[in-house]
Motif scaffolding. Structure first.
Motif, PDB file in Angstrom:
ATOM      1  N   LEU A  29       0.831  -1.207   0.000  1.00  0.00           N
ATOM      2  CA  LEU A  29       0.000   0.000   0.000  1.00  0.00           C
ATOM      3  C   LEU A  29       0.866   1.259   0.000  1.00  0.00           C
ATOM      4  CD1 LEU A  29      -2.719   1.406   0.168  1.00  0.00           C
ATOM      5  CD2 LEU A  29      -2.766   0.937   2.624  1.00  0.00           C
ATOM      6  N   THR A  32       2.273   1.904  -3.538  1.00  0.00           N
ATOM      7  CA  THR A  32       1.377   2.125  -4.676  1.00  0.00           C
ATOM      8  C   THR A  32       0.363   3.241  -4.445  1.00  0.00           C
ATOM      9  OG1 THR A  32      -0.144   0.409  -3.873  1.00  0.00           O
ATOM     10  CG2 THR A  32       1.556  -0.277  -5.435  1.00  0.00           C
ATOM     11  N   ALA A  33       0.226   3.727  -3.205  1.00  0.00           N
ATOM     12  CA  ALA A  33      -0.769   4.764  -2.912  1.00  0.00           C
ATOM     13  C   ALA A  33      -0.451   6.060  -3.644  1.00  0.00           C
ATOM     14  CB  ALA A  33      -0.836   5.006  -1.411  1.00  0.00           C
ATOM     15  N   ARG A  39       1.400   7.517   1.351  1.00  0.00           N
ATOM     16  CA  ARG A  39       2.697   7.003   0.884  1.00  0.00           C
ATOM     17  C   ARG A  39       3.880   7.655   1.596  1.00  0.00           C
ATOM     18  NH1 ARG A  39       1.837  10.580  -3.775  1.00  0.00           N
ATOM     19  NH2 ARG A  39       3.659  11.971  -3.932  1.00  0.00           N
ATOM     20  N   ASP A 183      -5.769   5.562  -4.844  1.00  0.00           N
ATOM     21  CA  ASP A 183      -5.699   5.066  -3.465  1.00  0.00           C
ATOM     22  C   ASP A 183      -6.613   3.861  -3.260  1.00  0.00           C
ATOM     23  OD1 ASP A 183      -3.782   6.799  -2.533  1.00  0.00           O
ATOM     24  OD2 ASP A 183      -5.196   8.266  -1.739  1.00  0.00           O
ATOM     25  N   SER A 186      -5.151   0.905  -4.816  1.00  0.00           N
ATOM     26  CA  SER A 186      -3.978   0.492  -4.039  1.00  0.00           C
ATOM     27  C   SER A 186      -4.396  -0.349  -2.839  1.00  0.00           C
ATOM     28  CB  SER A 186      -3.203   1.728  -3.569  1.00  0.00           C
ATOM     29  OG  SER A 186      -2.631   2.410  -4.655  1.00  0.00           O
ATOM     30  N   SER A 189      -5.128  -3.744  -4.189  1.00  0.00           N
ATOM     31  CA  SER A 189      -3.867  -4.411  -4.515  1.00  0.00           C
ATOM     32  C   SER A 189      -3.136  -4.893  -3.267  1.00  0.00           C
ATOM     33  CB  SER A 189      -2.972  -3.450  -5.311  1.00  0.00           C
ATOM     34  OG  SER A 189      -1.721  -4.029  -5.604  1.00  0.00           O
TER      35      SER A 189
END
Length: 556
Positions: A29, A32-33, A39, A183, A186, A189
């Motif tokens: 997270l 990738t955020a 992030r 977000d 993310s 994911s």
């Protein structure tokens, strides 16, 4: 070595592995955020649950406000989506403040994990998105309906297919749709990453389910916590903490009762809910008050529903620590993140000399935006539109054997957002960001320092600051065991005028915003501080010569 000993070692290895799995979930997270608050500052949480919705392990990365609210949030999904009806590839979502993490800006995303066709676990994660519509990151709303778009418990992904219709509703109600979409995906994911790693782990250890491991984790965690509680003195202790509030001051009344291996934290008598959005929903109140208890009593025990079950919470509906729908709650951490200190005030009486002084508490979210629609069109003509977030951090209270940490978020634990990141996103720039000398309370162990931050606009245009989360401007962090209070916070324009409330304020063109973050309280009598420590503070620029003489009696 006996079979029993080998089995115990194997179980412990699996437990540690499970923690590593959720940490990888959280790191996914972070990487990738889209939002900087996630992030860069780590304002998130990640965890794994059994199929009953019981939290088994949390990532080391994240905040207590997110993790501990998610401990109960997952179970709420089952009211609409029983586990038996879930299918591989399903993902569920909500940002309901009362059934999630306390305000609309935090989306909780839940993903069931299947081994073949059998559900074996659940992963959940959450993060703070930058905009959900409404009045934005502001405390000026009078109800949650004004604060933004509430998404009830719905499917974000059905058997592998993203629900684009639901996403379109969410994004149509955000001023930053690209960032919010990033977000949310993310979060999906991150859960998928956790799910893959869990299946890898189960395959490696030959597990068909994690039920037995779950029972071991929860049983051992509860047992260790109850043992820690039994070592405490039995009794009842009360404490009152005044806060600035919004339209009126607020008082948090806390009472801790230790009895029979269980602790009850009772906030009966706390101020009524504010008419503005600083109220802390019960789920968020539970998260930080229990964190405060556990941080002192059982910090060595892993955080899961087993260890959390040893603490009971009592609140009165309609108060600022248990507001009822549709009370406004956007800036709920103004109250919620003060509750660890409220519990510390009680525990300090039960454990004299062993509990740190009060801290700055709630972080100051610097929600900054262009002044479009807030001032005349002529003043913003040609100005860049923007909406960005940074954070200001105060000081932690002095500790029984150490000074308090400076510019450190406690109890949330989030990090700072680099000024370069914010400056790259908008025309604002930071004229200064540095320690605020003399802001830590004097004591044998000095309170941590706050910081002073000054922000201006490269364009010759006004901009907006939301002061929703600025507190301890009137009520400083108190010292402990004879220590002095920390310095109060302050917020004003570079030209002089103070920001008088938690509303939205215009920073005129060619002017600047200045915030002075509050310091932590001191621990122990200032007269007991060593001369060497005082001189080291002076040499480092943390304490002035004048303060050294006034607070410690050390002549320059």
């Amino acid at each position: 070595m006996s079979k029993q000993a080998l089995a115990a070692i194997r179980t412990q290895v699996m437990w540690n592995r499970l923690i590593a799995v959720v940490e990888e979930q959280a790191q996914s997270l972070l990487r990738t955020a889209f939002g900087t608050i996630t992030r860069e500052a780590g304002d998130l949480s990640a965890g794994v649950y059994d199929t009953k919705g019981r939290m088994l392990a949390q990532a080391m990365t994240g905040t207590p406000g997110h993790v501990n609210t998610m401990a109960t949030a997952v179970e709420h999904f089952f009211q609409w989506y029983p586990v038996r009806d879930m299918r591989p590839g399903d993902v569920f979502i909500t940002n309901d403040p009362w059934l999630g993490t306390g305000h609309l800006f935090d989306y909780v995303v839940m993903t069931p994990v299947f081994l073949g066709k059998k559900p074996v676990a659940i992963f959940a994660s959450t993060c703070h998105v930058i905009d959900v519509g409404g009045v934005g990151m502001s405390a000026r709303a009078y109800s949650s309906f004004e604060e933004g778009t509430l998404i009830p418990h719905l499917k974000l992904r059905k058997e592998g297919e993203i629900n684009e219709e639901l996403l379109s509703v969410i994004l149509a109600n955000s001023r930053n749709p690209i960032e919010v979409r990033g977000d949310l995906l993310s979060l999906v994911s991150a859960n998928d990453t956790g799910a893959r790693r869990l299946i890898d782990m189960m395959t490696e250890f030959g597990l068909k389910d994690i039920d037995k491991l779950a029972e071991h984790i929860l049983t051992q965690s509860e047992k260790a916590t109850r043992e820690a509680i039994k070592a405490l003195p039995q009794g009842e202790w009360s404490y009152e903490m005044p806060l600035d509030g919004y339209e009126a001051p607020i008082v948090i009344k806390s009472k801790v009762t230790v009895k029979g291996g269980k602790i009850t934290i009772d906030f009966t008598g706390s101020s009524p809910a504010s008419t503005r959005g600083i109220n802390s929903p019960r789920t968020y109140t539970h998260a930080y008050s229990v964190f405060g208890l556990k941080a002192v009593i059982a910090p060595h025990v892993p955080n899961n529903i087993g260890s959390l079950s040893c603490f009971d919470l009592v609140t009165e509906a309609g108060t600022c620590v248990d507001p009822t729908r549709p009370s406004p709650v956007t800036a709920r951490h103004v109250i919620g993140q003060m509750l660890a200190d409220a519990t510390f005030g009680c525990l300090a009486q039960a454990l004299p000399g062993k509990v740190q002084a009060e801290s700055a508490g709630s972080i100051w979210i610097l929600s900054l935006s262009s002044a479009h629609e807030q001032v005349s069109a002529k003043e913003t003509q040609g100005a860049q539109r923007f909406q960005v977030t940074n954070v200001g951090l105060g000081g932690i209270g002095g500790r029984p054997d150490k000074d308090g940490l400076s510019t450190t978020a406690f109890p949330s634990g989030i990090g700072a957002i680099p000024v370069e990141i914010t400056e790259a996103q908008c025309p604002l720039y930071f004229k200064r960001k540095q320690y605020l000398p003399d802001s830590g309370g004097a004591g044998e162990y000095r309170g941590g320092l706050g910081q002073i931050i000054e922000i201006a606009n490269r364009e010759d245009k006004p901009f907006i600051i939301s002061a929703a989360t600025f507190d301890r401007i009137h009520n400083p962090a108190q010292g402990r065991e004879g220590g002095s209070p920390g310095r109060k916070g302050n917020a004003y324009l570079g030209s002089g005028p103070k920001l008088k409330d938690k509303g939205n304020h215009v920073v005129p063109a060619q002017d600047s915003l200045v915030v002075e973050l509050p310091g932590g309280g001191g621990f122990g009598r200032p007269q007991a501080r060593s001369e060497a420590a005082i001189k080291a503070d002076i040499a480092a620029g943390l304490v002035s010569d004048e303060a050294a003489e006034k607070d410690y009696g050390l002549a320059s």
